[in-house]
Scaffold this active site. Structure first.
Site, PDB file in Angstrom:
ATOM      1  N   SER A 149       0.653  -1.080   0.067  1.00 44.17           N
ATOM      2  CA  SER A 149       0.002  -0.052   0.079  1.00 44.17           C
ATOM      3  C   SER A 149       1.038   1.261   0.010  1.00 44.17           C
ATOM      4  O   SER A 149       1.932   1.408   0.716  1.00 44.17           O
ATOM      5  CB  SER A 149      -0.984  -0.088   1.219  1.00 44.17           C
ATOM      6  OG  SER A 149      -1.424   1.326   1.266  1.00 44.17           O
ATOM      7  N   TYR A 162      -2.027  -1.070  10.080  1.00 48.18           N
ATOM      8  CA  TYR A 162      -2.231  -1.462   8.629  1.00 48.18           C
ATOM      9  C   TYR A 162      -1.112  -1.289   8.079  1.00 48.18           C
ATOM     10  O   TYR A 162      -0.437  -2.272   7.510  1.00 48.18           O
ATOM     11  CB  TYR A 162      -3.585  -0.912   8.067  1.00 48.18           C
ATOM     12  CG  TYR A 162      -3.620  -1.061   6.740  1.00 48.18           C
ATOM     13  CD1 TYR A 162      -4.043  -2.399   6.259  1.00 48.18           C
ATOM     14  CD2 TYR A 162      -3.163  -0.457   5.651  1.00 48.18           C
ATOM     15  CE1 TYR A 162      -4.374  -2.993   4.991  1.00 48.18           C
ATOM     16  CE2 TYR A 162      -3.465  -0.753   4.184  1.00 48.18           C
ATOM     17  CZ  TYR A 162      -3.980  -1.950   4.062  1.00 48.18           C
ATOM     18  OH  TYR A 162      -3.998  -2.274   2.562  1.00 48.18           O
TER      19      TYR A 162
END
Length: 255
Positions: A149, A162
């Site tokens: 990401s 995350y």
């Protein structure tokens, strides 16, 4: 004849969003794709239907990742499916796409041990052991693609856990790329940014407008924008790319 004709692929978390688009893209290039899902069998079957409607081949594989017994369950289904379709258990392409995300943004002070463990079990531990098990099936010249990401390159305190878990998979890429180079197996990271993967909050006009402004192109990414990059990395044309972090954020990280 597609560029992946005769190849087999596993895309974890491919019942929707980027995973679905990736499965479709690989199948369009000729690969037999194992469509993995955790809970939504109907959505996985819809991915298979999209592939077959396009003239491709696919099968479904079920396993909830990040829980006890997940790897055994995944590979029992995968190996059985591959044998049925090809007579072998060879896996040419592995895409570690499945991931857990936070149900709502949390300040670092509010993250529980349970939430931390859940995120790392799904996003770091599972990809490591999926890859470890897959190495017994991947031939020389195979492909491993890890989905990270753009959040690993910016500070967003509400997404700290995350981002940490995705940073771990980037380290997996780096070290395995060196380890597997003698076998000419490439290992790369693809890092999407804001992408409309079908989640409910992307239907809110204010959210779409605000997040669109963060990209260089002033629009949200589409799953297909990411999938075409993954499909390219899976081909022989990308044989000289390994250990790379490939930014597919639409210029979000340009500043």
């Amino acid at each position: 004849m597609g560029k992946l004709s005769g190849k087999t692929a596993l895309v974890t978390g491919s019942s929707r969003g980027i995973g679905r688009a990736t499965a479709v893209a690989l199948a369009r290039e000729g690969a037999l794709v194992a469509v993995h899902y955790a809970r939504n069998e109907q959505a996985a079957k819809e991915t298979v239907q999209l592939i077959e409607k396009d003239g491709g081949r696919a099968l479904t594989v079920h396993a909830e990742l990040g829980v006890p017994g997940d790897i055994d369950q995944l590979f029992r289904g995968l190996e059985d499916g591959l044998k049925q379709h090809t007579g072998r258990t060879t896996l040419d392409i592995l895409v570690n796409n499945a991931a857990a995300s936070t149900s709502s943004p949390l300040a670092p002070e509010d993250v529980s041990v349970e939430e931390f463990d859940r995120m790392f079990a799904a996003n770091a531990k599972a990809p490591f052991f999926v890859t470890q098990r897959a190495l017994g099936l991947i031939p020389d010249g195979g492909r491993i693609i890890n989905m990270s990401s753009a959040l690993t390159r910016v500070a967003n305190p509400s997404q700290v856990v995350y981002s940490m878990s995705k940073g771990a998979i980037e380290q997996l890429t780096l070290h395995l790329a060196r380890h597997l180079a003698p076998r000419e197996i490439t290992v790369n990271t693809v890092a999407p940014g804001v992408t409309d993967n079908g989640q409910e909050f992307w239907k809110i006009p204010e959210v779409r407008e605000q997040m669109s402004r963060t990209t260089a192109f002033k629009r949200l990414g589409a799953p297909q924008d990411i999938a075409t990059v993954v499909a390219f990395i899976a081909t022989d044309e990308a044989r000289w790319i390994t250990g790379a972090f490939i930014d597919t954020s639409g210029g979000t990280l340009l500043g």
